[in-house]
Design an enzyme around this catalytic site. Structure first.
Site, PDB file in Angstrom:
ATOM      1  N   SER A  92       0.827  -1.196   0.000  1.00  0.00           N
ATOM      2  CA  SER A  92       0.000   0.000   0.000  1.00  0.00           C
ATOM      3  C   SER A  92       0.871   1.260   0.000  1.00  0.00           C
ATOM      4  CB  SER A  92      -0.881  -0.013   1.229  1.00  0.00           C
ATOM      5  OG  SER A  92      -1.656   1.142   1.237  1.00  0.00           O
ATOM      6  N   GLY A  93       0.589   2.145  -0.912  1.00  0.00           N
ATOM      7  CA  GLY A  93       1.357   3.399  -0.995  1.00  0.00           C
ATOM      8  C   GLY A  93       2.582   3.270  -1.866  1.00  0.00           C
ATOM      9  N   THR A 115      -1.585   2.370  -8.058  1.00  0.00           N
ATOM     10  CA  THR A 115      -2.683   3.061  -8.748  1.00  0.00           C
ATOM     11  C   THR A 115      -2.121   4.131  -9.680  1.00  0.00           C
ATOM     12  OG1 THR A 115      -4.008   2.641  -6.810  1.00  0.00           O
ATOM     13  CG2 THR A 115      -4.859   4.244  -8.373  1.00  0.00           C
ATOM     14  N   ASN A 122      -1.162   5.379   3.155  1.00  0.00           N
ATOM     15  CA  ASN A 122      -1.379   6.067   1.870  1.00  0.00           C
ATOM     16  C   ASN A 122      -2.617   6.957   1.978  1.00  0.00           C
ATOM     17  OD1 ASN A 122      -1.746   6.819  -0.762  1.00  0.00           O
ATOM     18  ND2 ASN A 122      -1.898   4.736  -1.597  1.00  0.00           N
ATOM     19  N   SER A 169      -5.421   5.471  -0.539  1.00  0.00           N
ATOM     20  CA  SER A 169      -5.220   4.030  -0.643  1.00  0.00           C
ATOM     21  C   SER A 169      -6.437   3.360  -1.285  1.00  0.00           C
ATOM     22  CB  SER A 169      -4.998   3.482   0.762  1.00  0.00           C
ATOM     23  OG  SER A 169      -4.797   2.110   0.680  1.00  0.00           O
ATOM     24  N   SER A 170      -6.136   2.506  -2.279  1.00  0.00           N
ATOM     25  CA  SER A 170      -7.255   1.793  -2.921  1.00  0.00           C
ATOM     26  C   SER A 170      -7.681   0.700  -1.950  1.00  0.00           C
ATOM     27  CB  SER A 170      -6.798   1.147  -4.220  1.00  0.00           C
ATOM     28  OG  SER A 170      -5.997   2.045  -4.948  1.00  0.00           O
ATOM     29  N   GLY A 212      -0.906  -5.312  -2.584  1.00  0.00           N
ATOM     30  CA  GLY A 212       0.266  -6.171  -2.493  1.00  0.00           C
ATOM     31  C   GLY A 212       0.240  -6.965  -1.207  1.00  0.00           C
ATOM     32  N   GLU A 254       0.556  -8.137   2.348  1.00  0.00           N
ATOM     33  CA  GLU A 254       0.434  -7.344   3.567  1.00  0.00           C
ATOM     34  C   GLU A 254       0.894  -8.159   4.749  1.00  0.00           C
ATOM     35  OE1 GLU A 254      -3.497  -5.719   3.882  1.00  0.00           O
ATOM     36  OE2 GLU A 254      -3.122  -4.230   2.310  1.00  0.00           O
TER      37      GLU A 254
HETATM   38  N1  LIG Z   1       5.120   7.977 -10.072  1.00  0.00           N
HETATM   39  C1  LIG Z   1       4.761   8.765  -9.069  1.00  0.00           C
HETATM   40  N2  LIG Z   1       5.126  10.055  -9.077  1.00  0.00           N
HETATM   41  C2  LIG Z   1       4.755  10.864  -8.075  1.00  0.00           C
HETATM   42  N3  LIG Z   1       4.083  10.483  -7.007  1.00  0.00           N
HETATM   43  C3  LIG Z   1       3.719   9.194  -6.912  1.00  0.00           C
HETATM   44  C4  LIG Z   1       4.029   8.287  -7.949  1.00  0.00           C
HETATM   45  N4  LIG Z   1       3.546   7.109  -7.590  1.00  0.00           N
HETATM   46  C5  LIG Z   1       2.942   7.258  -6.385  1.00  0.00           C
HETATM   47  N5  LIG Z   1       3.044   8.525  -5.989  1.00  0.00           N
HETATM   48  C6  LIG Z   1       2.523   9.095  -4.720  1.00  0.00           C
HETATM   49  O1  LIG Z   1       2.296   8.079  -3.804  1.00  0.00           O
HETATM   50  C7  LIG Z   1       0.933   8.052  -3.410  1.00  0.00           C
HETATM   51  C8  LIG Z   1       0.439   6.652  -3.279  1.00  0.00           C
HETATM   52  O2  LIG Z   1       0.391   6.060  -4.554  1.00  0.00           O
HETATM   53  P1  LIG Z   1      -0.765   5.028  -4.957  1.00  0.00           P
HETATM   54  O3  LIG Z   1      -2.082   5.488  -4.508  1.00  0.00           O
HETATM   55  O4  LIG Z   1      -0.582   4.723  -6.394  1.00  0.00           O
HETATM   56  O5  LIG Z   1      -0.355   3.794  -4.092  1.00  0.00           O
HETATM   57  P2  LIG Z   1      -0.967   2.336  -4.181  1.00  0.00           P
HETATM   58  O6  LIG Z   1       0.165   1.452  -4.444  1.00  0.00           O
HETATM   59  O7  LIG Z   1      -2.082   2.323  -5.154  1.00  0.00           O
HETATM   60  O8  LIG Z   1      -1.472   2.159  -2.705  1.00  0.00           O
HETATM   61  P3  LIG Z   1      -2.707   1.342  -2.239  1.00  0.00           P
HETATM   62  O9  LIG Z   1      -2.361  -0.059  -2.302  1.00  0.00           O
HETATM   63  O10 LIG Z   1      -2.912   1.840  -0.862  1.00  0.00           O
HETATM   64  O11 LIG Z   1      -3.819   1.705  -3.107  1.00  0.00           O
HETATM   65  C9  LIG Z   1       0.180   8.776  -4.475  1.00  0.00           C
HETATM   66  O12 LIG Z   1      -0.951   9.393  -3.948  1.00  0.00           O
HETATM   67  C10 LIG Z   1       1.212   9.786  -4.939  1.00  0.00           C
HETATM   68  O13 LIG Z   1       1.196  10.881  -4.076  1.00  0.00           O
HETATM   69 MG   LIG Z   2      -3.949   2.145  -5.017  1.00  0.00          MG
END
Ligand SMILES: Nc1ncnc2c1ncn2[C@@H]1O[C@H](COP(=O)(O)OP(=O)(O)OP(=O)(O)O)[C@@H](O)[C@H]1O
Ligand SMILES: [Mg+2]
Length: 1076
Positions: A107-108, A112, A157, A160-161, A387, A389
């Site tokens: 997560s984070g 996404t 995050n 977070s999704s 991913g 956990e």
């Molecule tokens: N390529 C990137 N460039 C800039 N910021 C990023 C990038 N990827 C992620 N981030 C930052 O990290 C934060 C978390 O990313 P994201 O929501 O994609 O995580 P996730 O892997 O989908 O987490 P979760 O599993 O909780 O959904 C985003 O809100 C953004 O601020």
């Molecule tokens: Mg996500």
């Protein structure tokens, strides 16, 4: 010309972990760190992309970058998610291979974001057009909708999704997007009712309350204040960097773009509001006679509002929170619910309501974005799933998630190996068996239909009798005891008996990524996921149409006594479908790693990264990839990159690329065991070999650079020189031109001056000439004109007016003259008349005076003409008198008017003088009485004076006796004074006969007449001399004896009017004459 580049150019660390030397966890992490510190967040493991979350926006997603990566080979540029997206898209479009992009990470870690980057890249490079753009826009806009309802702020995050998402994007044969299908997995619905500290509920609740208009909120019977809702955690309602109100607008806009009707949006918001209201319903116990507590709704206001919102009969819902109908053996029984059960029922309803709403949203979006055409589609799937956990306290959800990841790992290994193997076969390279850990055994532990953990959980849930989490654990302990990946304290396997890290209520599974301890508490409930039928029926009764749709099992007509499938069962099934789906596609992996726990940029926490690298099995991944040959490259690009290392291949190899590479490698004396020749690629066993080649290439490039520099400098200098030369020629030309221009200008102006002078001179000459000619012409003309005039006048004179003029003039003159002359007529004929008319015209002046003179003369002549002889003689005498005396003697003027009578004595008639007359021989010319002056006293004695032609006689007055007769020839002269006296002396010639008597001094009144006559006689007599006449105031008189001087003086008035003579002395007589 396209510049051929390579991943190997300007690498920071190594861009592809396959090339890492030595390969171990530390070097792996060092490389990641090194690259992360240099903002290189992407690294490859072969075709897998490792993505580090930068936690800040990097300028690597610009449209220029999209263009840069577009249609480039995967290893050509530095690692980027775009390279993977491009590779996937092109192999989908050009090779007709369905693709899936599997994004994993904790997560984070950025899953996404990565999925969105992939989608936006594909949207940017695929076809364009109105319809295509609409599809693209709808696909992209589905994200904000799903994120609002499915994402929440967690400790890890802020966005977070809280659900797994798999999206199939469908393309037509050209690669244009047609639509898509979204599948969602296991929404974390427990979040609706309860959030861990520091976390929030799903975004939509906050967005609705912050962003909706007052009007909307009123309709939804909501209050903007978060604190009014039990389901909203307060401590982190406002998240830094999140603008809920703005996001609400974005979501509404996105819903509109995706195709939601306004009524649908309203319905959705009503359900969201209903969930919030539901959370506010509270219960109180009410004691019943049977001794049990029965729950009652505490404050019915929220219940009422919720029922109003959804169109549910309040009593029905109220009852559903107090009773529960149990059906057993075709019998219906109603049991009461206590307060705890009522809360459980309420939360279950809220969770179900929300999760069903979420699923409905996905279905609704799918309806909108589904491909219209029924033709075969190419598909690109994007999987964004939670991913692995590993928390301290792991529950059912983690178990499910980790199971999913286990499955994904399995498929990853399978597919990677399969791909590897396929490539070896394709390239005709001998396959060497690769040792790797196959996690199928763990999957089996979980999903086995007979004795898998999920199967056992289901069994427990369905089993009649008391079922608890502990009975479930017991069951596990019995059945899975032998499994090498299952660990539990109460296991038959005694080795864990003393393991204190393993609590009694837990079991541990050795996942491929590490050991995870699961607490069994809640497993049964969560798996059951029960909603009392009374509640679903109550919901079905709602007049709210969406509500009815969401609870179809509440339809009394379709009462199904069969239990609904458990959560575990459902998940397993959907994972099974997903895996099948993925297996048919060409996989592309994005492994997301989160560099730190603080959600901040620039921090790289080794331990955290190490942990992720470990459970993602990345090092393992590299090993698998490197098992046979570490590096492979198409012959063409290999030859292109290293051709400078061998003279035969430099600068150009003419022939098949493979032969070129062979020649090259042989020439570079690379040991033969280090590489293998495939059909289209060269396989290099050891990264070292590659790096040696790279080093040699680098050195060679330096030499080449020197050479190029040399040639370039030479070229530059030459060009520069040529440029200078050219410039010099240009400058010189320009200067010469300038100088010549100047000179020319000078000459020109001088010429002009000269020209102007000459021209001036010429012009003046011509002018003069012309003037002369003109004058000549004018003269000629004038002459001719005059001549002609003359001619013409001559010819036409008679007709000329000028003649008339002259005539008029003459006439006028004549008239004037006539008038003038007639005017003169009036003048008297007397010669004495002096008057003469004034001259009438100036021009007559001369004539006037002349005329006057002529007229006067004529008048005089006329006057004279009238004279008789006597009169004539008289006038002649007068004239003579004038000649003698005028202006000489003052007596003269008085004599003019007196006529000369001559005979004053009338001697012929007077008888007294008879005798005397007869005594006179000649005619008496003059007879007058005179005074003879006596010398003695000066007194006069009267005498008669007679004059004839020949003599004068003096006679006595009384007697008439002649006293003296003197012949005129004896008279010498006559003297008179100048004054007005009448004295005169007759002087006799000395010696003459008469002289003896002496001179006579006489006085007469007619002196002038006497003397004139005397003088006249002397003039006319031819025989005598002229008598002299002396006019003087002093003269001598010869008396008989002596001479006496007679002197005339101006006397005073006492003498009277006449002159008086006195004797002064003997010799002087003084005559005093009165003053005039
Ligand atoms: N390529 C990137 N460039 C800039 N910021 C990023 C990038 N990827 C992620 N981030 C930052 O990290 C934060 C978390 O990313 P994201 O929501 O994609 O995580 P996730 O892997 O989908 O987490 P979760 O599993 O909780 O959904 C985003 O809100 C953004 O601020
Ligand atoms: Mg996500």
């Amino acid at each position: 010309m396209e510049v051929k580049t390579s991943l190997l150019d300007n690498m920071i660390g190594v861009g592809d972990m396959v090339l890492l030397e030595p390969l171990n966890e530390d070097s792996f992490i060092m490389n990641l760190r090194n690259r992360f510190d240099h903002n290189e967040i992407y690294t490859y493991i072969g075709s897998v992309v490792i993505s580090m979350n930068p936690y800040r926006s990097l300028p690597i997603y610009t449209p220029q970058k999209v263009e840069e990566y577009r249609n480039r080979n995967f290893y050509e540029l530095s690692p980027h998610i775009y390279a993977l997206a491009d590779e996937a898209y092109r192999s989908l479009r050009d090779q007709d291979k369905d693709q899936c992009i599997l994004i994993t990470g904790e997560s984070g870690a950025g899953k996404t974001e990565a999925s969105k980057l992939v989608m936006s890249y594909v949207a940017a490079v695929c076809g364009k057009g109105q319809e295509v753009n609409k599809v693209k826009e709808q696909l992209l806009q589905s994200n904000p909708v799903l994120e609002a309802f499915g994402n929440a702020k967690t400790m890890r995050n802020d966005n977070s999704s809280r659900f797994g998402k798999y999206m199939d994007i469908e393309f037509d044969f050209k690669g244009d997007p047609l639509g898509g299908v979204i599948s969602n997995y296991l929404l974390e619905k427990s979040r609706v009712c309860k959030q861990p500290r520091g976390e929030r509920n799903f975004h939509i609740f906050y967005q609705l309350l912050s962003g909706a208009s007052d009007d909307t909120l009123m309709k939804l019977k909501l209050d903007r204040d978060f604190s009014k809702y039990n389901y909203l955690s307060l401590d982190s309602a406002n998240v830094n960097g999140l603008d809920d109100a703005a996001s609400f607008r974005t979501v509404r806009n996105a819903m509109q773009i995706v195709g939601f009707m306004e009524a649908e949006v309203q319905s959705v918001l009503e359900l969201v509001a209903a969930v919030l209201k539901l959370g506010n319903i509270e219960f109180k116990p009410e004691s019943r006679v049977n001794g049990f507590d029965e729950s009652r709704v505490k404050d019915k206001n929220d219940l009422k509002e919720m029922c109003e919102l959804l169109g549910i009969e309040q009593s029905v819902l109220e009852r559903a929170f107090s009773y529960r109908t149990v059906e057993a053996k075709m019998e219906k029984m109603s049991t009461t619910l206590n307060v705890a059960q009522a809360y459980y029922a309420r939360d279950a309803l809220a969770k179900n309501l929300y999760s069903r709403l979420f699923s409905w949203l996905v279905t609704r979006i799918n309806e909108s974005i589904k491909a219209q055409a029924k033709t075969r589609h190419k598909v690109m799937g994007v999987l964004d799933i939670y991913g692995f956990e590993i928390f301290e306290d792991n529950s059912f959800e983690q178990f499910i998630i980790n199971y999913c990841n286990e499955k994904l790992q399995q498929i990853f290994i399978e597919l990677t190996l399969r791909e590897e193997q396929e490539e070896y076969i394709r390239e005709d390279i001998e396959w060497t068996n690769i040792e790797y850990f196959n996690n199928a055994v763990i999957c089996d532990l979980i999903e086995n239909n007979q004795n898998g953990i999920l199967a056992m959980l289901d069994e427990e849930c369905l089993r009649p009798g008391t079922v608890t989490d502990d009975t479930f654990l017991d069951k596990l302990n019995t059945i899975c005891a032998e499994h090498q990946h299952f660990e539990s304290r109460l296991n038959k396997n005694s080795k864990f008996l003393t393991d204190h890290s393993l609590p009694h209520s837990c079991f541990r599974i050795q996942h491929y990524a590490g050991k995870v301890l699961y607490r069994v508490e809640g497993f049964v409930d969560k798996n059951n996921d029960l909603l009392y039928r009374d509640l679903s029926q109550a919901m079905y009764k709602a007049t709210h149409s969406l509500m009815r749709q969401l609870f179809p099992e509440g339809n009394p007509a379709k009462v199904n006594l069969k239990r609904p499938p458990t959560a575990g069962f459902q998940f397993k099934a959907s994972v099974g479908v997903l895996m099948k789906n993925l297996q048919t596609k060409n996989p592309n992996y994005i492994r997301c790693i989160k560099p730190n726990d603080k959600k901040v940029a620039h921090i790289f926490t080794d331990s955290l990264v190490c942990h992720q690298v470990r459970y993602l099995g990345l090092v393992e991944n590299v090993r698998v990839r490197r098992a046979g040959y570490a590096f492979r490259q198409p012959y063409e690009s290999c030859l292109e990159r290293y051709k400078m290392l061998c003279k035969k291949t430099w600068p150009q190899w003419r022939g098949p690329a493979r032969d070129g590479v062979e020649v090259l490698l042989t020439d570079c004396s690379v040991p033969t065991e280090e590489f293998a020749y495939g059909r289209s690629k060269i396989f290099i066993r050891n990264p070292r070999t590659l790096f040696t080649l790279e080093e040699r290439r680098g050195a060679c490039l330096e030499d080449l650079a020197t050479l190029i520099q040399k040639i370039y400098r030479g070229w530059k200098s030459r060009t520069h020189f040529l440029l200078l030369k050219k410039s010099q020629v240009v400058v010189a030309a320009w200067y010469r031109r300038y100088a010549q221009q100047n000179k020319y200008q000078k000459i020109k102006s001088a010429t002009l001056v000269m020209q102007s002078f000459i021209r001036g001179w010429k012009a003046r000459n011509i002018l003069r000439q012309l003037k002369y000619e003109k004058r000549c012409k004018e003269a000629v003309t004038t002459i001719a004109a005059y001549w002609h005039g003359t001619q013409v006048r001559r010819e036409y004179r008679k007709f000329f007016r000028a003649n008339a003029g002259k005539k008029i003039y003459d006439f006028t003159i004549q008239r004037i003259m006539q008038k003038y002359f007639l005017g003169l007529k009036t003048t008297t004929m007397s010669p004495m008349d002096n008057t003469w008319p004034a001259k009438p015209y100036g021009f007559l002046e001369g004539a006037h005076t002349q005329l006057r003179r002529i007229f006067h003369l004529w008048r005089c002549k006329k006057y004279r003409g009238q004279f008789t002889e006597e009169k004539k003689a008289v006038y002649e005498e007068k004239l003579e008198a004038s000649e003698i005396f005028k202006d000489k003697k003052a007596l003269y003027p008085s004599s003019v008017s007196q006529p000369f009578k001559g005979d004053y004595l009338e001697i012929q008639k007077n008888p007294k003088y008879q005798k005397l007359n007869s005594a006179m021989e000649e005619k008496v010319l003059l007879a007058d009485l005179v005074n003879k002056i006596n010398r003695a006293n000066g007194k006069g004695s009267p005498r008669l004076f007679l004059l004839t032609k020949s003599n004068f006689v003096l006679a006595d007055q009384k007697t008439g006796q002649v006293k003296a007769s003197v012949p005129l020839p004896d008279l010498a002269s006559v003297s008179v004074s100048t004054q007005s006296d009448g004295f005169f002396a007759l002087k006799l010639k000395e010696g003459s006969a008469s002289a003896s008597k002496g001179d006579f001094l006489l006085s007469s009144e007619h002196l002038i007449e006497i003397i004139t006559k005397l003088h006249r006689i002397g003039t006319t007599a031819a025989d005598r001399d002229q008598i002299n006449i002396d006019i003087s105031d002093e003269f001598l008189v010869q008396f008989k004896q002596d001479k006496v001087c007679v002197k005339f003086i101006q006397g005073g008035p006492k003498n009277g009017n006449s002159a008086a003579c006195k004797r002064k002395n003997n010799r002087l007589l003084e005559v005093s004459v009165p003053s005039p």
